[in-house]
Design an enzyme around this catalytic site. Structure first.
Site, PDB file in Angstrom:
ATOM      1  CG  ASP A   8      -6.958   7.843 -11.328  1.00 33.96           C
ATOM      2  OD1 ASP A   8      -6.322   8.142 -12.357  1.00 33.96           O
ATOM      3  OD2 ASP A   8      -7.764   6.891 -11.265  1.00 33.96           O
ATOM      4  CG  ASP A  24     -10.036   3.328  -9.055  1.00 34.30           C
ATOM      5  OD1 ASP A  24      -9.307   4.051  -9.767  1.00 34.30           O
ATOM      6  OD2 ASP A  24     -10.894   2.563  -9.522  1.00 34.30           O
ATOM      7  CB  THR A  84     -10.111   6.163 -15.461  1.00 35.43           C
ATOM      8  OG1 THR A  84      -9.877   7.028 -16.560  1.00 35.43           O
ATOM      9  CG2 THR A  84     -10.987   5.001 -15.895  1.00 35.43           C
TER      10      THR A  84
END
Length: 713
Positions: A386, A594, A388
């Site tokens: 991922d 996250d 960001t």
């Protein structure tokens, strides 16, 4: 017994008691009592975490019975039964060995006929276990052991039968203790032992209280050398805090008011007053310990194969013993071959290697939830990130402010900060912070601020030199240029196009003119580029980024990191489908994310990895948690997986080679059944000791124990 229902799933019930509600011995009693209830198929109790996991068959009435049973269990009832009788492995190794060898000494002075009776009595448990396996139509180690002792007794060789029984008991004691101690040391490496702590109450009074009296919001006073017993936020003081137990950082970090600290870390220098936000079972370190405590249920496929292979060898041991007896008529040779099997060492060493690797990972800030994920890590050939919060630090910053003709750079930043200070989101904070860093003070001159979600801000500001109020806009290109109709010339368009390839851009318009641009960027994690490079060097064939962000921004980040496969503007379900496509193509996918939107993808991957600061749901779903928030922890995790698998296969070779040699010696009549049993147990012990050795070399200069001696700065 006080408890709360933590999870309630069909056939599976988890109850949570306050930490310290029962001892290890009482836990054995609780386990035994619950297992006697109708419909119960398994119970697992942890005195460290206060957890009771109950598996059952049946409807809601079974669950209600279990809950009523749990309610009536109390300390006085548990104390009526000696828990050590239910679980002998709960006793110390020293007391177990003393009892074993004291029995040998006593039996050696008994009359011959009495020794024979004692030998038969001691062998009865072996015979019962063997018969139980036969009733289940299984030829396993229990049958093999019972046969070896039985053959010796049929030959009237009760001395050999007694020696074999003693050695089997010794092997069982060592196996139980080694497995239990390995698991306990894994959890205890993160355990806290705090008797009391100093707190400051609302009235300003300072006193010492027990952990059981602590409440959320209490102010805990901590000095140099203290192990921090709670998760909390610093309200006073500053200190250098050793966070190695939690994050794996070799050097202590500077903690000041407003920052968070975590249970299990230690103050090396300074003093703090910490407001409690979590304690006992709610702290991060306790949740880590709990995950480790429960992780043995997640066996590696290689561990399951080892157990199946171990049992599969047993019938051939019988065939070999039968062939030896048929050809030679020598029962001694036949029984010697029965005393050597591969099962004990294979079944013991593999889980010990896995537990040792998991402990090593925890020390390095890599929490692996179970053995099977070590195997998945070793086989991963595709890594998906991922963007960001994973490759970037998820704290936007203003990297460039561009003013167009008629406006100054300071005016653009000052006006944007004046508008954004009313809003709490991360981009607003970045703009306000940049203005503060440049000491650009501003007055509240604008009128009421109107906020259009996901678009921008509209307000009015007094015109200069008596001119009418001017409309002021701040937001996305879609909001300012399209919805509000602000025009731009060719030169401005060229600048806009260039900046939008590199950054997230805020547009500021005043009146009917475009005043300027604020270029926002999520800074890359310091170790992101090096991690991607190391993954390629380590043999990862495919590295991709899946993000919901702007394609231009995503490609810019990917270019900086050397990632050549990028998919942008993806919804959570799009990320999940992309991962499934990769798996269908034969890739073994490791995903790193996250956020809440990453959780489905983490679950879909062969192994999901998240950061310790990630969203709760991401941590719940992920198979590996990087508690140190180091992206480079992925390298450690994969290397740990690969070296663990190599170590398991090396151990296989040793076990098979050593035991085959013993079998050949037994068949040749060169060793007796008793000596074969002794040497077999020694090889099993050797494989266990090897299994407990570190998988990776210790990092140079790193000391992971939280209680370091203070140092000067």
């Amino acid at each position: 017994m006080e408890f709360r229902i933590e999870h309630d799933l069909p056939g599976r019930l988890r109850l949570r008691c306050p930490k310290g509600s029962f001892s290890q011995e009482q836990g054995y009693v609780i386990e035994a009592l619950l297992e006697t209830q109708p419909g119960v198929t398994g119970v697992k109790v942890s005195h460290r975490t206060g957890s009771l996991l109950i598996r059952y068959e049946g409807d809601g009435s079974v669950k209600e019975t279990l809950l009523r049973t749990a309610e009536i269990l109390d300390e006085s009832y548990c104390d009526q039964i000696d828990g050590s009788l239910l679980r002998p492995e709960g006793t110390s190794l020293g007391s177990s060995l003393f009892s074993l060898f004291a029995g040998v000494a006593v039996r050696s002075v008994l009359p011959f006929n009495l020794r024979r009776i004692v030998a038969v009595c001691r062998a009865l448990p072996l015979f019962r276990q063997g018969l139980a396996s036969l009733r289940r139509r299984k030829l396993d180690v229990a049958v093999l052991d019972a046969s070896a002792v039985g053959v010796s007794m049929l030959r009237q060789d009760f001395r050999t039968a007694g020696v074999i029984t003693t050695l089997l008991t010794l092997g069982g004691v060592l196996e139980s203790w080694t497995r239990q101690r390995s698991k306990e040391s894994l959890v205890e490496s993160l355990a806290l032992n705090i008797d009391g702590l100093w707190v400051r109450r609302e009235d300003g009074q300072i006193g010492r209280i027990a952990m059981s009296q602590l409440k959320l919001g209490d102010l805990v006073i901590l000095q140099t050398g203290s192990v921090i017993p709670v998760d909390g936020q610093i309200v006073e003081g500053e200190a250098m805090v050793n966070q190695s137990a939690m994050t794996g950082e070799a050097e202590p970090v500077h903690r000041t008011p407003g920052l968070s600290v975590y249970a299990g870390t230690a103050i090396e220098e300074g003093a703090l007053v910490v407001r409690v936000t979590a304690f006992d079972s709610e702290t991060r370190i306790h949740r880590i310990a709990e995950m480790i405590d429960e992780s043995e249920d997640l066996k590696a496929a290689i561990q399951s194969r080892a157990e199946k292979m171990a049992d599969a060898v047993v019938p051939y041991s019988f065939l070999l013993a039968g062939a030896v007896w048929f050809l030679t008529g020598d029962a001694v040779r036949a029984s010697a071959s029965l005393m050597v099997d591969y099962s004990c060492a294979l079944k013991l060493s593999t889980p010990l290697i896995i537990l040792s690797a998991m402990r090593e990972g925890a020390k390095r800030g890599v929490l692996i939830r179970g053995g099977r994920f070590l195997e998945e890590l070793s086989e991963a050939d595709t890594v998906v990130f991922d963007k960001t919060g994973t490759l970037t630090v998820s704290t936007p910053t203003v990297v460039k402010v561009i003013a167009f003709e008629g406006f100054s750079r300071n005016d653009v930043l000052r006006t944007a900060a004046c508008l954004e200070e009313h809003f709490p989101h991360s981009i607003a904070r970045a703009v306000v912070k940049q203005a503060e860093q440049e000491h650009l003070a501003h007055r509240e001159e604008h009128s009421t601020v109107e906020y259009a979600v996901a678009h921008g801000i509209a307000s009015r500001i007094p015109g200069s030199d008596g001119l009418p109020d001017e409309k002021i806009l701040l937001g996305s290109a879609h909001f300012v240029l399209e919805d509000e109709g602000i025009s731009c010339n060719a030169a401005q368009r060229a600048v806009i196009d260039e900046m939008m390839k590199l950054y997230s851009v805020l547009f500021l318009a005043r009146g009917n003119r475009l005043a300027g641009l604020l270029c926002i960027e999520d800074p890359l994690r310091p170790d992101a580029a090096a991690t991607v490079k190391e993954l390629r060097a380590a043999g990862i064939r495919r590295i991709a980024m899946l993000t919901g962000d702007n394609p231009l921004v995503a490609k810019n980040i990917a270019r900086k990191l050397g990632i050549d496969e990028v998919r942008a503007r993806l919804l959570p379900e799009d990320k999940t489908e992309a991962i499934r496509d990769m798996k269908r193509s034969g890739n073994r996918v490791l995903m790193v994310g996250d956020g809440i939107n990453d959780a489905p993808g983490l679950a879909a991957a062969n192994v999901g990895v998240t950061l310790g600061e990630g969203a709760d749901i991401a941590q719940a779903v992920a198979d590996v948690v990087l508690t140190g928030n180091r992206l480079s922890g992925i390298i450690d995790a994969r290397q740990l997986g690969q070296e663990t698998m190599k170590k398991i296969y090396r151990n296989y070779s040793f076990i098979i080679g050593a035991n085959s040699l013993l079998m050949i010696l037994g068949l040749g009549g060169m060793i007796s059944p008793a000596l074969a049993a002794l040497l077999h147990n020694l090889t099993t012990t050797a494989s266990a000791v090897y299994g407990l050795a570190p998988v990776l070399d210790a990092p140079s200069g790193e000391e992971n124990h939280p209680a370091r001696s203070p140092r000067s700065f």
